[in-house]
Design a protein around this motif. Structure first.
Motif, PDB file in Angstrom:
ATOM      1  N   LEU A 232       7.437   1.009   7.101  1.00 46.26           N
ATOM      2  CA  LEU A 232       5.966   1.180   7.684  1.00 46.26           C
ATOM      3  C   LEU A 232       6.301   2.581   8.696  1.00 46.26           C
ATOM      4  O   LEU A 232       5.410   3.372   8.900  1.00 46.26           O
ATOM      5  N   TYR A 233       7.331   2.245   9.924  1.00 45.89           N
ATOM      6  CA  TYR A 233       7.104   3.379  10.816  1.00 45.89           C
ATOM      7  C   TYR A 233       7.701   4.885  10.087  1.00 45.89           C
ATOM      8  O   TYR A 233       7.129   5.817  10.539  1.00 45.89           O
ATOM      9  N   ALA A 234       8.611   4.602   9.243  1.00 44.47           N
ATOM     10  CA  ALA A 234       9.100   6.016   8.481  1.00 44.47           C
ATOM     11  C   ALA A 234       7.791   6.609   7.990  1.00 44.47           C
ATOM     12  O   ALA A 234       7.760   7.870   7.856  1.00 44.47           O
ATOM     13  N   TYR A 235       7.089   5.795   7.206  1.00 42.43           N
ATOM     14  CA  TYR A 235       5.658   6.538   6.468  1.00 42.43           C
ATOM     15  C   TYR A 235       4.806   6.998   7.693  1.00 42.43           C
ATOM     16  O   TYR A 235       4.293   7.980   7.237  1.00 42.43           O
ATOM     17  N   ALA A 236       4.639   6.487   8.822  1.00 43.57           N
ATOM     18  CA  ALA A 236       3.852   7.040   9.854  1.00 43.57           C
ATOM     19  C   ALA A 236       4.465   8.115  10.526  1.00 43.57           C
ATOM     20  O   ALA A 236       3.580   9.069  11.265  1.00 43.57           O
TER      21      ALA A 236
ATOM     22  N   ASP B 266      16.919   9.375   6.093  1.00 42.47           N
ATOM     23  CA  ASP B 266      18.291   9.470   5.758  1.00 42.47           C
ATOM     24  C   ASP B 266      19.202   8.381   6.381  1.00 42.47           C
ATOM     25  O   ASP B 266      20.230   8.020   5.707  1.00 42.47           O
ATOM     26  N   GLN B 267      18.729   7.749   7.568  1.00 38.01           N
ATOM     27  CA  GLN B 267      19.423   6.656   8.238  1.00 38.01           C
ATOM     28  C   GLN B 267      18.907   5.312   7.528  1.00 38.01           C
ATOM     29  O   GLN B 267      19.708   4.153   7.577  1.00 38.01           O
TER      30      GLN B 267
ATOM     31  N   LYS C  41      10.386  12.810   9.806  1.00 36.46           N
ATOM     32  CA  LYS C  41      10.709  11.707   8.558  1.00 36.46           C
ATOM     33  C   LYS C  41      11.912  11.760   8.058  1.00 36.46           C
ATOM     34  O   LYS C  41      12.320  10.757   7.683  1.00 36.46           O
ATOM     35  N   GLN C  42      12.331  13.143   7.360  1.00 35.22           N
ATOM     36  CA  GLN C  42      13.322  12.977   6.702  1.00 35.22           C
ATOM     37  C   GLN C  42      14.958  12.527   7.424  1.00 35.22           C
ATOM     38  O   GLN C  42      15.631  11.856   6.793  1.00 35.22           O
TER      39      GLN C  42
ATOM     40  N   GLU D 176       0.984  -1.245  -0.023  1.00 41.15           N
ATOM     41  CA  GLU D 176      -0.103  -0.014   0.194  1.00 41.15           C
ATOM     42  C   GLU D 176       0.950   1.369   0.216  1.00 41.15           C
ATOM     43  O   GLU D 176       0.513   2.456  -0.306  1.00 41.15           O
ATOM     44  N   ILE D 177       1.868   1.155   0.564  1.00 40.07           N
ATOM     45  CA  ILE D 177       3.027   2.465   0.507  1.00 40.07           C
ATOM     46  C   ILE D 177       4.189   2.347  -0.388  1.00 40.07           C
ATOM     47  O   ILE D 177       4.908   2.881  -0.290  1.00 40.07           O
ATOM     48  N   SER D 178       3.876   1.344  -1.357  1.00 39.92           N
ATOM     49  CA  SER D 178       5.280   1.182  -2.323  1.00 39.92           C
ATOM     50  C   SER D 178       5.659   2.398  -2.986  1.00 39.92           C
ATOM     51  O   SER D 178       6.606   2.660  -3.355  1.00 39.92           O
ATOM     52  N   TYR D 179       4.314   3.262  -3.073  1.00 42.60           N
ATOM     53  CA  TYR D 179       4.955   4.713  -3.870  1.00 42.60           C
ATOM     54  C   TYR D 179       5.731   5.509  -2.863  1.00 42.60           C
ATOM     55  O   TYR D 179       6.537   6.265  -3.564  1.00 42.60           O
ATOM     56  N   PHE D 180       5.434   5.466  -1.588  1.00 45.69           N
ATOM     57  CA  PHE D 180       6.276   6.041  -0.816  1.00 45.69           C
ATOM     58  C   PHE D 180       7.896   5.555  -0.757  1.00 45.69           C
ATOM     59  O   PHE D 180       8.732   6.469  -0.854  1.00 45.69           O
ATOM     60  N   VAL D 181       8.001   4.160  -0.815  1.00 42.94           N
ATOM     61  CA  VAL D 181       9.314   3.570  -0.517  1.00 42.94           C
ATOM     62  C   VAL D 181       9.956   3.788  -1.843  1.00 42.94           C
ATOM     63  O   VAL D 181      11.321   4.146  -2.019  1.00 42.94           O
TER      64      VAL D 181
END
Length: 282
Positions: A244-248, A259-260, A254-255, A125-130
């Motif tokens: 998934l954690y980064a997305y939330a 970066d890590q 977030k950035q 579902e968040i593949s576009y974000f990744v």
């Protein structure tokens, strides 16, 4: 003695009073706090010194424990910490010889396969974000690894259930160089110990360059688990959870996290073919 209280996390405080130093944790419900209280009581009844005692509290949704002084979270990159933490987990899992955790009406059964299926769906579902950060090729590879692992995963034997800590991240194990303790049983469940051993290996492998043979040389008893559940070890659980954690995360955090996360992901994807090959040799 001074009397003060300092907030450590949103729901955790460090409290000093005339009786000493304590950690104080507020739970969202009384039932959740009671679960933690009962787990500690039962472990202490069989004299398990790897947990800290829970003290009486007038507020039933709070858990108060002595502060474990001079401690730091363990480092899974350090052999001694790996050995000690695995010993703690073995002791915890072996408590099923004295406590019938199945009959306590306290812990929910854990279904690792269902959890990972759900995690894979969320990743898609968040593949576009990744993909925005990793690119199409690496994102496709990341999702494909999960699909292949799930398709071929062996079922776990649920005949011999025990208590599972539920969150074997390094900071849930504390050391003060004299003793090691397990903390934070918030996610405790019941299931076969092999599930938690798999999850622990997932946590440790990034800290040792994904060297499954090194891990097995330190813990020969894990060779049978790794051999039987190769596909479970091939599932990119750590990567999925972190993305998934980064997305939330809120935008202001977030950035920095991503970066890590990008070099961590690139390292994992580089090492994954070798890990899979070495697992196939078991």
């Amino acid at each position: 003695m001074s009397n003060y209280i300092r907030q450590i996390k949103k729901n955790v405080w460090k409290w000093e009073n005339e009786n000493g130093l304590f950690s104080v944790k507020k739970y969202p419900t009384v039932e959740h706090a009671e679960k933690i209280r009962i787990i500690h009581q039962k472990l202490q009844q069989i004299d398990k010194s790897f947990v800290l005692p829970v003290l009486e509290s007038a507020q039933e949704d709070f858990i108060i424990q002595p502060w474990f002084k001079g401690t730091h979270p363990v480092d899974y990159g350090t052999k001694m910490d790996r050995l000690e933490v695995f010993s703690l987990l073995e002791q915890l899992h072996d408590t099923n010889k004295s406590i019938n955790w199945d009959n306590q009406n306290l812990l929910q059964p854990f279904d690792l396969y269902a959890k990972w299926q759900n995690r894979s769906l969320k990743m898609k579902e968040i593949s576009y974000f990744v993909e925005f950060y990793l690119g199409e090729k690496k994102t496709r590879m990341l999702l494909h690894l999960g699909d292949i692992a799930l398709k071929n995963m062996q079922l776990f034997n649920k005949q011999d259930n025990t208590i599972l800590h539920g969150d074997v991240v390094h900071h849930n194990f504390l050391s003060n160089e004299k003793a090691y303790k397990i903390i934070d049983f918030d996610l405790a469940v019941i299931g076969p110990k092999e599930m938690e051993e798999i999850l622990w290996m997932h946590r440790v492998l990034p800290a040792i360059n994904y060297d499954i043979f090194l891990l097995i040389s330190e813990f020969p008893m894990l060779e049978k688990v790794a051999s039987k559940h190769k596909e479970a070890l091939m599932y990119p659980n750590e990567l999925y959870r972190e993305w998934l954690y980064a997305y939330a995360l809120p935008m202001e955090r977030k950035q920095k996290f991503i970066d890590q996360l990008i070099p961590y992901t690139n390292k994992a994807l580089t090492e994954w073919p070798k890990l899979c090959y070495n697992l196939s040799r078991l």
